[in-house]
Scaffold this motif. Structure first.
Motif, short mmCIF file in Angstrom:
data_model
loop_
_atom_site.label_atom_id
_atom_site.label_comp_id
_atom_site.label_asym_id
_atom_site.label_seq_id
_atom_site.Cartn_x
_atom_site.Cartn_y
_atom_site.Cartn_z
N ASN A 176 101.39 19.29 15.80
CA ASN A 176 102.21 19.86 16.87
C ASN A 176 103.60 20.25 16.40
OD1 ASN A 176 100.31 19.63 19.07
ND2 ASN A 176 100.68 17.44 19.08
N THR B 79 103.63 23.01 13.69
CA THR B 79 103.27 24.30 14.27
C THR B 79 104.45 24.94 14.99
OG1 THR B 79 100.94 23.70 14.51
CG2 THR B 79 101.76 25.46 15.94
N SER C 208 109.12 16.90 23.90
CA SER C 208 107.70 16.59 23.81
C SER C 208 107.00 17.83 23.26
CB SER C 208 107.15 16.23 25.20
OG SER C 208 105.77 15.98 25.13
N ILE C 209 106.68 17.80 21.98
CA ILE C 209 106.21 18.99 21.27
C ILE C 209 104.70 19.12 21.35
CG2 ILE C 209 106.14 20.16 19.05
CD1 ILE C 209 108.94 20.04 20.14
N ARG C 210 104.24 20.30 21.73
CA ARG C 210 102.81 20.61 21.77
C ARG C 210 102.60 21.96 21.11
NH1 ARG C 210 102.17 22.32 26.33
NH2 ARG C 210 104.33 22.18 27.02
N LYS C 211 101.49 22.11 20.41
CA LYS C 211 101.21 23.36 19.70
C LYS C 211 101.27 24.57 20.62
CE LYS C 211 98.19 21.73 15.95
NZ LYS C 211 96.88 21.90 15.31
N GLU C 212 100.77 24.39 21.84
CA GLU C 212 100.61 25.53 22.74
C GLU C 212 101.87 25.83 23.55
OE1 GLU C 212 99.00 21.82 24.85
OE2 GLU C 212 98.99 22.69 22.82
N MET C 213 102.95 25.09 23.36
CA MET C 213 104.15 25.30 24.16
C MET C 213 104.78 26.65 23.85
SD MET C 213 106.77 22.63 22.25
CE MET C 213 108.01 22.73 23.51
N THR D 39 110.78 27.35 25.24
CA THR D 39 111.03 26.01 25.76
C THR D 39 112.29 25.44 25.09
OG1 THR D 39 108.67 25.59 26.06
CG2 THR D 39 110.12 23.67 26.01
N ASN E 162 107.81 9.01 28.07
CA ASN E 162 106.53 8.31 28.05
C ASN E 162 106.38 7.31 29.19
OD1 ASN E 162 107.02 9.43 25.39
ND2 ASN E 162 105.20 8.33 24.73
#
Length: 254
Positions: free
Chosen positions: A10, A13, A112-117, A121, A169
């Protein structure tokens, strides 16, 4: 800036795509999984590889964006000639990078890191470096990606990481409890979405202590007891509700 990304998850990416968007040259993407390395590399016009010994010596910046527990292992394998190397972890000391280069630092994304973000952001960054010059360089790099950059040392960054756990969290854990309770009681959790969003929006202009509502902050023992009675069929939630209510009442001295 010529950049090598070490990792393909994540954080790796998002770093690769964000730097590429801002006109940095991503030369290579390293991952133990060559398929994942190639997949990310293709999106940023880079070369994917799974042999760490083939990482180029010609880059300006090497970003280690792997799981915290894997950083030390990567450092032991990495062969550089004092080029700038950074890791992206909030809870790992900067000194772990000493053995690979005399020029090292931290580029910690507070998000909060996500690949699809989406790349729009907001991502604040905490930076640190082995020298004042490195700190300033990383500040300028981070400011090209974000409008919020802070310089935090190891101790400050670890404390920030703890604060982030509470703010993200643990709050999300409460959402899970609420959602599970709604499901068991045949209620629609989505009805609570505007409440969640309004509370979050208020935090943009108010201290969290100023946005409290509910029976605990009012010292409404009757309502609290009704809730505790209802939660007898949910003993774990009852314990949690009682503990948090007591903490809130103590906070506001009610």
């Amino acid at each position: 800036m010529k950049v090598v990304i070490i990792g393909s998850g994540n954080v790796a990416t998002v770093f690769a795509k964000l730097l590429f968007k801002h006109q940095h040259n991503i030369q290579q993407v390293y991952s133990r999984n060559i398929l994942m390395a190639n997949e990310l590399a293709e999106t940023v016009d880079a070369i994917g590889l799974n042999d760490i010994s083939k990482i180029t010596q010609e880059a300006d910046l090497y970003i280690i964006a792997v799981a915290d527990k894997a950083i030390e292992s990567i450092v032991k394998q990495l062969q550089l000639s004092n080029q700038l190397v950074v890791h992206s972890a909030g809870s790992v000391a900067i000194e772990v990078l000493k053995q690979v280069s005399s020029n090292y630092g931290v580029l910690y994304p507070i998000q909060s890191i996500r690949k699809e973000m989406g790349l729009d952001t907001p991502i604040p960054f905490a930076v640190d470096g082995s020298s004042i010059a490195i700190i300033e360089l990383l500040k300028q790099l981070a400011l090209s990606l974000s409008n919020k950059v802070v310089h935090y040392n190891n101790s400050q960054r670890l404390k920030l990481h703890v604060a982030a756990i509470f703010a993200c969290n643990f709050v999300n854990y409460m959402y899970v409890q609420s959602a599970n309770f709604c499901e068991k009681e045949q209620l629609d959790f989505k009805v609570l979405q505007p409440l969640i969003e309004e509370t979050a929006n208020r935090l943009k202009s108010h201290h969290p202590a100023e946005v409290f509502t509910g029976p605990a902050v009012r010292g409404d023992a009757d309502t609290i007891n009704k809730h505790l009675s209802l939660l007898e069929e949910h003993p774990q939630l009852q314990v949690l509700y009682k503990l948090l209510s007591e903490q809130i009442m103590q906070q506001f001295k009610v």
